[in-house]
Design an enzyme around this catalytic site. Structure first.
Site, short mmCIF file in Angstrom:
data_model
loop_
_atom_site.label_atom_id
_atom_site.label_comp_id
_atom_site.label_asym_id
_atom_site.label_seq_id
_atom_site.Cartn_x
_atom_site.Cartn_y
_atom_site.Cartn_z
N LYS A 177 0.84 -1.19 0.00
CA LYS A 177 0.00 0.00 0.00
C LYS A 177 0.88 1.25 0.00
CE LYS A 177 -4.14 1.88 2.24
NZ LYS A 177 -5.14 1.71 3.31
N GLU B 145 -18.89 -5.96 11.42
CA GLU B 145 -19.84 -5.16 12.18
C GLU B 145 -20.84 -6.02 12.94
OE1 GLU B 145 -18.31 -2.74 8.75
OE2 GLU B 145 -19.23 -4.73 8.93
N ARG C 138 -24.98 -2.31 8.63
CA ARG C 138 -24.60 -3.69 8.30
C ARG C 138 -24.85 -4.66 9.45
NH1 ARG C 138 -20.73 -3.72 3.98
NH2 ARG C 138 -19.41 -5.28 4.98
#
Length: 592
Positions: A248, A336, A364
């Site tokens: 990244k 979640e 969610r």
């Protein structure tokens, strides 16, 4: 100076006409283009820099848009957007009336599925693959690019579990860089690291156990290797899985060194990555930091306090508690549903559990909020960060539905602070007087309004509002920090002595004693919230009026019944007519 290749690429068809030896130069140009735009316009940086070679290889080998490419979450899709006809408008990314920061079906035929939340790509691409099979499209390719943080989510596993018992022509590309927004966590992360460093995954390959053909790991920055493996995979039928190792922030040293900060770094110097100075001396603290620092202060005196977040320790500022009390603060990854039920389990054992979760992500876990928390009346405290309009991330991230979808749940209470002192005091109140059932505390994205927020704690009267300003004709009932707009709007009006302003604090339970006083005194009432009009705080006030046979006109202000796109928060508030200027005009018209 070599002629620019990127300026000749207006579609993947142009890309595929290039000789393969030109792709390395294109990768360098594409990476530089992303850096230069994001440096001045802001946005998500590190994720897209990490997949430049992967993006080029996918569009070079596969026949997009006929072959369907789905990007999970979409933070990493800037290169994809630039190569698919949006190079010349990329500078409008995330701006009002500009292109979206995420793949969006209405924006381009190359954006095959709208994303923004994690772990949806496998299910979506599998659905496309099954549909293609039903239509007899035997040679069509379906590719899902998923990060190592996203693939650990429950929904991703549900997709993998289903795909493994189909003959769908599906390729899952795992973009493994060991980080989402914060570092990835969990046992699957450890497994992937072992595969990366040379442990033979075939000995106990979880992917092959799910009936996928496994390939890799492959260096995601080695273009020749990527082209070779994709060309091979294109001719293999059935569910396939390619493990790609990327870095990244690749190509910008500071982004590689600080991957959390450079996920979305703000403005910086393109050549060095040095962040441009941003003077915060005279600025208030962010709401999220007030939450995080206050929680640590409370946890120092109360060993029963626990903090939980699903993959957002930095964004929610639970990181402060994770550093101070690592045994009582948990990042559970992009999970979640698990975070909510985990909190419920802890609450059954007498702990005061703060579940720090963005409003948009609580959507969610709706079943868990109802079934595992509210039905059992467990005192889980949901700290809903980024509630209301959030700005440049747009429709996928606005936290405008929580008031409406929580208000209908029995046992649930909903509080929203006018400012950061109120947030601090409510956090204190919940652990001094533990609520009888679940409580949601919603607060906005960004900075607060008071530099001196760290005041002595005060207990907040549960279920009670307060009068901020007396008046004679018009009553403003605001819920949460959007009340600051109302305060400023009232100050702009010459006849402000006629306007009363009430900070209601609670959308549930309502302060009915105060409401009776208001409805009996005023000839016009306005409700104001940073949430959807349908079913929200204003609806609760209208229901109160109907139950009690009050016929006072009530004007409900909030987010209209439509999905609002991206732009600055002030711009979006103007669209919703809840900005200061529109509020002043509304109040004046009602006084007349």
């Amino acid at each position: 100076m070599a002629e620019s290749i990127l300026q000749t690429i207006n579609s993947p068809a142009d890309l595929r006409r290039l000789p393969a030896e030109k792709l390395t130069q294109l990768a360098a140009e594409l990476r530089r283009f992303i850096i230069e735009i994001v440096a001045t316009k802001e946005g998500h940086l590190g994720a897209s820099l990490g997949v430049v070679e992967l993006t080029i290889a996918l569009h070079y080998i596969f026949n997009t848009p006929e072959d369907l490419l789905v990007w999970d979450v979409g933070h990493q899709a800037y290169g994809h957007k630039i190569l698919t006809g949006r190079r010349d408008v990329f500078h409008t990314n995330r701006q009002l009336n500009g292109i979206s920061g995420f793949p969006k079906r209405s924006e381009s035929e190359y954006d095959t599925f709208g994303v923004g939340h994690s772990s949806t790509a496998i299910s979506a691409a599998l659905g496309m693959a099954i549909a293609s099979g039903l239509k007899g499209e035997k040679n069509k390719q379906h590719i899902a690019v998923v990060g190592d943080a996203s693939i650990a989510s429950g929904m991703a596993f549900e997709g993998l579990n289903h795909a493994g018992v189909t003959d769908a022509n599906l390729l899952i590309v795992l973009n493994d860089n060991s980080i989402g927004i914060d570092p990835s966590v969990g046992a699957l992360k450890d497994y992937l690291i072992k595969a990366t460093v040379g442990h033979k995954p075939a000995q106990a390959n979880i992917i092959e156990a799910l009936n996928f053909q496994y390939f890799g790991p492959v260096d995601g920055h080695d273009l020749p290797s990527l082209l070779k493996v994709f060309e091979k995979l294109k001719h293999i039928n059935g569910p396939k899985f390619l493990h790609v190792i990327t870095k990244k922030g690749k190509g910008l040293q500071k982004a590689e060194e600080d991957q959390v900060k450079y996920h979305a770094p703000g403005k910086f110097i393109p050549d060095t990555g040095e962040l441009l100075p941003y003077d915060t001396t005279d600025l208030s603290l962010k709401f999220q930091d007030v939450f995080g620092l206050t929680l640590v202060e409370l946890a120092e005196k109360n060993e029963k306090i626990i903090g939980i977040t699903p993959a957002m320790p930095t964004g929610s500022s639970l990181k402060y508690m994770m550093d101070a009390f690592p045994e009582r603060a948990f990042d559970v990854g992009i999970a979640e549903q698990h975070s909510v039920t985990l909190a419920a389990g802890m609450a059954t054992q007498g702990f005061t559990v703060f579940c720090a979760i963005y409003s948009t992500f609580l959507q969610r876990a709706y079943d868990q909020v109802i079934h595992d928390v509210a039905l059992q009346n467990l005192p889980v405290i949901f700290c809903l960060d980024r509630a209301g309009l959030v700005g440049e991330d747009g429709a996928t991230h606005h936290g405008v539905f929580d008031i409406a979808f929580l208000r209908c749940i029995p046992n649930m209470s909903i509080f929203s602070p006018l400012d950061e002192v109120e947030l601090r005091n409510m956090l204190y109140t919940t652990q001094e007087n533990k609520p009888d059932g679940p409580l949601a505390i919603r607060y906005p994205r960004g900075r607060g309004f008071r530099k001196e927020w760290e005041l002595p704690f005060e207990i907040i009267n549960f279920g009670k509002g307060r009068c901020l300003k007396e008046g004679t004709d018009l009553a403003i009932l605001s819920f949460g920090a959007i009340g600051q707009n109302a305060m400023e709007a009232i100050e702009n009006i010459s006849e402000k002595e006629k306007i009363a302003h009430y900070d209601m604090r609670f959308a549930k339970p309502l302060d009915e004693d105060l409401l009776h006083t208001i409805f009996q005194k005023f000839r016009n009432i306005v409700t104001l919230e940073d949430g959807t009009i349908n079913g929200g705080f204003g609806s609760a006030i209208l229901e109160f009026a109907q139950r009690n046979k009050y016929f006072v006109p009530v004007k409900v202000l909030g987010v209209p019944d439509c999905f609002i796109d991206h732009g600055k928060v002030t711009e979006l508030q103007e669209i919703a007519k809840i900005d200061v200027s529109n509020l002043s005009a509304t109040f004046i018209s009602l006084l007349k």
